[in-house]
Write a protein that holds these residues in place. Structure first.
Motif, mmCIF file in Angstrom:
data_model
loop_
_atom_site.group_PDB
_atom_site.id
_atom_site.type_symbol
_atom_site.label_atom_id
_atom_site.label_comp_id
_atom_site.label_asym_id
_atom_site.label_seq_id
_atom_site.Cartn_x
_atom_site.Cartn_y
_atom_site.Cartn_z
ATOM 1 N N HIS A 60 -54.784 -34.107 111.507
ATOM 2 C CA HIS A 60 -54.233 -32.778 111.192
ATOM 3 C C HIS A 60 -52.880 -32.615 111.877
ATOM 4 O O HIS A 60 -52.260 -31.571 111.786
ATOM 5 C CB HIS A 60 -55.192 -31.673 111.658
ATOM 6 C CG HIS A 60 -55.313 -31.572 113.156
ATOM 7 N ND1 HIS A 60 -56.177 -32.350 113.883
ATOM 8 C CD2 HIS A 60 -54.656 -30.816 114.055
ATOM 9 C CE1 HIS A 60 -56.057 -32.066 115.168
ATOM 10 N NE2 HIS A 60 -55.128 -31.136 115.307
ATOM 11 N N ARG A 88 -45.747 -24.816 106.660
ATOM 12 C CA ARG A 88 -45.928 -24.529 108.091
ATOM 13 C C ARG A 88 -45.916 -25.823 108.906
ATOM 14 O O ARG A 88 -45.353 -25.876 110.000
ATOM 15 C CB ARG A 88 -47.231 -23.765 108.319
ATOM 16 C CG ARG A 88 -47.182 -22.314 107.851
ATOM 17 C CD ARG A 88 -48.351 -21.527 108.404
ATOM 18 N NE ARG A 88 -49.638 -22.091 108.000
ATOM 19 C CZ ARG A 88 -50.273 -21.754 106.882
ATOM 20 N NH1 ARG A 88 -49.736 -20.874 106.056
ATOM 21 N NH2 ARG A 88 -51.444 -22.292 106.585
ATOM 22 N N GLU A 122 -56.476 -29.912 100.612
ATOM 23 C CA GLU A 122 -56.903 -28.547 100.914
ATOM 24 C C GLU A 122 -58.103 -28.237 100.034
ATOM 25 O O GLU A 122 -58.102 -28.503 98.832
ATOM 26 C CB GLU A 122 -55.773 -27.551 100.649
ATOM 27 C CG GLU A 122 -54.572 -27.719 101.582
ATOM 28 C CD GLU A 122 -53.519 -26.639 101.368
ATOM 29 O OE1 GLU A 122 -53.888 -25.488 101.125
ATOM 30 O OE2 GLU A 122 -52.313 -26.974 101.427
ATOM 31 N N TYR A 156 -49.448 -24.199 103.606
ATOM 32 C CA TYR A 156 -49.950 -25.038 104.692
ATOM 33 C C TYR A 156 -48.957 -26.154 105.016
ATOM 34 O O TYR A 156 -48.614 -26.388 106.178
ATOM 35 C CB TYR A 156 -51.306 -25.634 104.316
ATOM 36 C CG TYR A 156 -51.741 -26.760 105.225
ATOM 37 C CD1 TYR A 156 -52.195 -26.502 106.510
ATOM 38 C CD2 TYR A 156 -51.662 -28.094 104.814
ATOM 39 C CE1 TYR A 156 -52.569 -27.533 107.364
ATOM 40 C CE2 TYR A 156 -52.030 -29.127 105.651
ATOM 41 C CZ TYR A 156 -52.479 -28.842 106.920
ATOM 42 O OH TYR A 156 -52.841 -29.862 107.763
ATOM 43 N N PRO A 188 -55.855 -29.085 106.755
ATOM 44 C CA PRO A 188 -56.421 -28.203 107.774
ATOM 45 C C PRO A 188 -57.881 -28.532 108.044
ATOM 46 O O PRO A 188 -58.510 -29.308 107.300
ATOM 47 C CB PRO A 188 -56.272 -26.808 107.142
ATOM 48 C CG PRO A 188 -56.293 -27.071 105.664
ATOM 49 C CD PRO A 188 -55.605 -28.393 105.478
#
Length: 351
Positions: free
Chosen positions: A195, A235, A211, A232, A34
């Protein structure tokens, strides 16, 4: 022996990167994470634009950086090529002279640099645009000029910083395919920062997920997609993910919610299933599904040609329905429904 062997430790005001990174010759590694995870910090450290606080960086057996001994090879002296997110082409130079720029920085005269640069433009399918300036090139053409410039100096490490981010969706498809072909021909190490999970899955041989400045998972794209280990990652690859304790075909979550699974395990475990595996009902389902929970619709959104339904309750999850099914159920935020998932459509694996 690994062509790239690095322990990247960088201390900044409110952030700390601590990442070990190795790669074999010809391998493409994607750093995925992210915003704020440390991807760009890692890339700048590899390029020599950001000195290491501790650790080391070795390329093809040559130590380029070792803070303990005070060694820091300047960026311009490293055998590294970089393709930046916005390409950073010189607007006053032609495509040919942009590609030749790095060669001239290495000491070649203008004529010799142009002679060596021209085949790289041809390889990129841009021979007819050699005299064009960046302002007259499409986004995809500019990206290929930037890639040719980076490859022309024959780097031992190629760094790509969000190389497709500036392209529109249609161009991105074509350029991603072309970039994959060029990377497959590259004999040294390539590190891709992105990303975008699709860019990473298509272009990379191995993914390193970061992360908060640290690696949380690494593996092949197929392994990462099948066995996510953080919310994360889940998703990114489009899965519902839960962590609990397995006892046979049942995984119990910390709040006591139990999920029936097709896999048999004992001990700490993850359970995942795709949103498409979830069926929604206005009443308690009378079906063979062993997993069913009363939930509340929190939101709806178009997700490709499906409607993605976010649900809250005992087991927060996402479900994908056809627009027709969503309309038939008359779903709206606040609607109470039952969600069901067959055990055969779940996947459990050790945590």
């Amino acid at each position: 022996m690994a062509a790239l062997d690095a322990r990247l430790q960088v201390e900044r005001a409110a952030f700390r990167l601590d990442l070990s990174l190795t790669a074999a010759p010809g391998e493409v590694v994607a750093l995925l994470g992210p915003n704020g995870a440390g991807k760009s910090t890692a890339l700048r450290a590899l390029a020599g634009l950001l000195p290491l606080t501790a650790g080391h960086l070795s390329l093809d057996g040559t130590l380029l950086e070792d803070p303990a001994s005070g060694l820091h090879t300047p960026a311009e002296e490293r055998p590294v090529g970089v393709v930046f997110q916005d390409y950073l082409l010189f607007p006053h130079l032609s495509a040919l002279d942009n590609v030749a720029f790095g060669l001239r920085c290495r000491g070649l005269r203008r004529t010799a640099a142009r002679t060596e640069a021209r085949p790289w433009l041809e390889r990129m399918g841009l021979a007819d645009h050699a005299l064009a300036r960046p302002g007259s090139l499409s986004g995809g053409q500019a990206q290929r000029v930037a890639l040719a410039r980076a490859l022309a100096v024959r780097p031992r490490l190629l760094l790509l910083d969000e190389p497709l981010a500036a392209l529109d969706a249609r161009t991105r498809l074509d350029v991603r395919s072309q970039l994959r072909r060029h990377l497959a021909e590259f004999e040294a190490v390539a590190v891709l920062v992105t990303h975008d999970p699709l860019d990473a899955m298509v272009l990379a041989d191995r993914l390193v997920v970061i992360e908060d400045g640290r690696q949380v998972q690494a593996g092949t794209p197929a392994d990462i997609a099948r066995h996510p280990r953080t919310d994360y990652i889940a998703r990114l690859v489009g899965l519902n993910l839960y962590r609990g304790t397995a006892d046979g075909h049942t995984v119990t979550l910390p709040d006591g919610t139990a999920l029936s699974t097709a896999d048999e395990l004992t001990g700490p475990a993850f359970v995942s299933f795709p949103p498409a595996a979830v069926t929604l009902h206005r009443g308690r389902p009378d079906s063979s599904a062993r997993n069913a929970w009363p939930l509340t619709v929190a939101g709806l959104d178009l997700h490709g040609d499906q409607v993605r339904v976010d649900l809250t309750g005992p087991l927060p999850l996402a479900a994908d329905l056809t627009p027709a099914a969503a309309a038939e159920l008359d779903l709206a935020p606040g609607t109470e429904v039952w969600a069901a998932v067959k055990a055969a459509q779940t996947h459990a694996y050790p945590a």
